[in-house]
Design a protein around this motif. Structure first.
Motif, PDB file in Angstrom:
ATOM      1  N   SER A 196       0.961  -1.253  -0.079  1.00  0.00           N
ATOM      2  CA  SER A 196      -0.001  -0.025  -0.162  1.00  0.00           C
ATOM      3  C   SER A 196       0.862   1.517   0.052  1.00  0.00           C
ATOM      4  O   SER A 196       0.521   2.375  -0.737  1.00  0.00           O
ATOM      5  N   PHE A 197       1.977   1.247   0.626  1.00  0.00           N
ATOM      6  CA  PHE A 197       2.664   2.406   1.000  1.00  0.00           C
ATOM      7  C   PHE A 197       3.397   2.394  -0.926  1.00  0.00           C
ATOM      8  O   PHE A 197       3.644   3.793  -1.236  1.00  0.00           O
ATOM      9  N   VAL A 198       3.897   1.520  -1.481  1.00  0.00           N
ATOM     10  CA  VAL A 198       4.436   1.820  -2.629  1.00  0.00           C
ATOM     11  C   VAL A 198       3.539   1.986  -3.751  1.00  0.00           C
ATOM     12  O   VAL A 198       3.738   3.119  -4.485  1.00  0.00           O
ATOM     13  N   LEU A 199       2.007   1.579  -3.618  1.00  0.00           N
ATOM     14  CA  LEU A 199       1.239   2.028  -4.459  1.00  0.00           C
ATOM     15  C   LEU A 199       0.517   3.603  -4.184  1.00  0.00           C
ATOM     16  O   LEU A 199       0.597   4.232  -5.240  1.00  0.00           O
ATOM     17  N   ALA A 200       0.645   4.054  -2.862  1.00  0.00           N
ATOM     18  CA  ALA A 200       0.589   5.164  -2.698  1.00  0.00           C
ATOM     19  C   ALA A 200       1.602   6.378  -3.083  1.00  0.00           C
ATOM     20  O   ALA A 200       1.497   7.479  -3.709  1.00  0.00           O
ATOM     21  N   PHE A 201       2.903   5.898  -3.332  1.00  0.00           N
ATOM     22  CA  PHE A 201       3.888   6.560  -3.539  1.00  0.00           C
ATOM     23  C   PHE A 201       3.804   6.793  -5.087  1.00  0.00           C
ATOM     24  O   PHE A 201       3.951   7.809  -5.593  1.00  0.00           O
ATOM     25  N   SER A 202       3.478   5.774  -5.929  1.00  0.00           N
ATOM     26  CA  SER A 202       3.199   5.683  -7.272  1.00  0.00           C
ATOM     27  C   SER A 202       2.181   6.667  -7.706  1.00  0.00           C
ATOM     28  O   SER A 202       2.137   7.453  -8.376  1.00  0.00           O
ATOM     29  N   ARG A 203       1.036   6.724  -6.633  1.00  0.00           N
ATOM     30  CA  ARG A 203      -0.088   7.552  -6.769  1.00  0.00           C
ATOM     31  C   ARG A 203       0.284   9.267  -6.903  1.00  0.00           C
ATOM     32  O   ARG A 203      -0.264   9.978  -7.430  1.00  0.00           O
ATOM     33  N   ALA A 204       1.023   9.264  -5.767  1.00  0.00           N
ATOM     34  CA  ALA A 204       1.581  10.633  -5.604  1.00  0.00           C
ATOM     35  C   ALA A 204       2.473  11.269  -6.607  1.00  0.00           C
ATOM     36  O   ALA A 204       2.206  12.385  -6.971  1.00  0.00           O
TER      37      ALA A 204
END
Length: 283
Positions: A196-204
């Motif tokens: 979830s952290f990595v996907l949020a990083f990608s979204r940001a």
């Protein structure tokens, strides 16, 4: 029916192939004119004014600055929210709080952008008077607020999947609820949480409208969050709305920047899948 279902499934595959082909063909045409050494070697980005320079690093640093600020805001709040919903909240409270929290994901990003410009920026300027109207800090804070539901929802789902037998065993040994949450549940759900952290990083990284409205349009190679910067997505929006002739070098910069952004997000998504498989716990 199998043929119809196959055709429906192939739409996304063909769309992806078309996007990659468009980006790749235009990017190759751009690098035939601008050397790739200049693109990754120069520290100045000014393709629209003379003297022209095509160094991607100011846009890349602006994107990373916004993303780092967003992650600093979103990770602790999102993880704390997930721990509360999974371990502390009653079933009734969870049914009320989780949908309200996920409403943040449905707010249009342009609304977030003007929220950053008209609400967050005055607060930041009252604390740091030298801050400009357009700055990376307010944009990064609001991008972090925007990705909180992604982290909290995915992390809470991963924690909820941890068997109750692990919790009950820890309680039987005398552990407190906080110790169970932090020393049993979080480590057991680590693969989903990190994903979830990595996907949020990608979204940001891929956020466009918030940074376009609140962060400014100055390709500035700086680590100071109080200054105006420009991200890769904001530059693409700026050039797409201008009077840049089709086929020109300036027009080609859109695809070169877009291809760079595509590669970064692709690597992050692959990293999320690797982490999810590498640290997955099966019970």
């Amino acid at each position: 029916m199998p043929v119809l279902l196959f055709l429906c499934a192939s739409v996304s595959v063909l769309t992806t192939i078309g996007i990659v082909y468009t980006l790749l063909s235009e990017t190759i045409s751009f690098f035939r004119i601008v050397p790739i050494q200049e693109f990754f070697g120069s520290l100045k980005w000014s393709p629209l004014i003379n003297p022209k320079s095509f160094g991607i690093w100011p846009l890349l640093s602006g994107t990373m600055l916004i993303t780092i600020i967003a992650i600093i805001v979103a990770v602790p709040i999102g993880l704390a929210s997930a721990i509360y919903l999974s371990e502390y909240a009653s079933r009734r409270v969870r049914k009320i709080v989780k949908p309200i929290l996920e409403v943040l994901a449905g707010v249009p990003t342009i609304v977030y952008g003007y929220f950053a410009l008209t609400f967050i920026t005055p607060i930041v300027r009252s604390i740091f008077p030298d801050t400009g109207v357009f700055n990376a800090l307010s944009a990064g804070i609001v991008v972090g607020i925007m990705i909180i539901p992604m982290i909290s929802s995915l992390s809470e789902d991963a924690m909820s999947a941890v068997p109750d037998s692990l919790r009950n065993g820890a309680y039987a040994l005398g552990a407190t609820r906080f110790e169970v949450a932090t020393k049993i549940v979080v480590p057991a759900a680590l693969s989903g949480i990190v994903a979830s952290f990595v996907l949020a990083f990608s979204r940001a990284i891929g956020e466009t409208m918030i940074v376009t409205v609140a962060a400014g349009s100055t390709p500035n190679l700086t680590a100071n969050p109080l200054e105006s910067i420009q991200t890769m997505t904001a530059y693409i929006v700026q050039v797409s709305m201008g009077d840049i002739p089709h086929g020109s070098v300036e027009y080609g910069t859109i695809f070169a920047v877009g291809m760079t952004l595509f590669v970064i997000t692709l690597v992050l998504n692959m990293l999320a899948q690797y982490v999810s498989k590498r640290f997955r716990e099966e019970y």
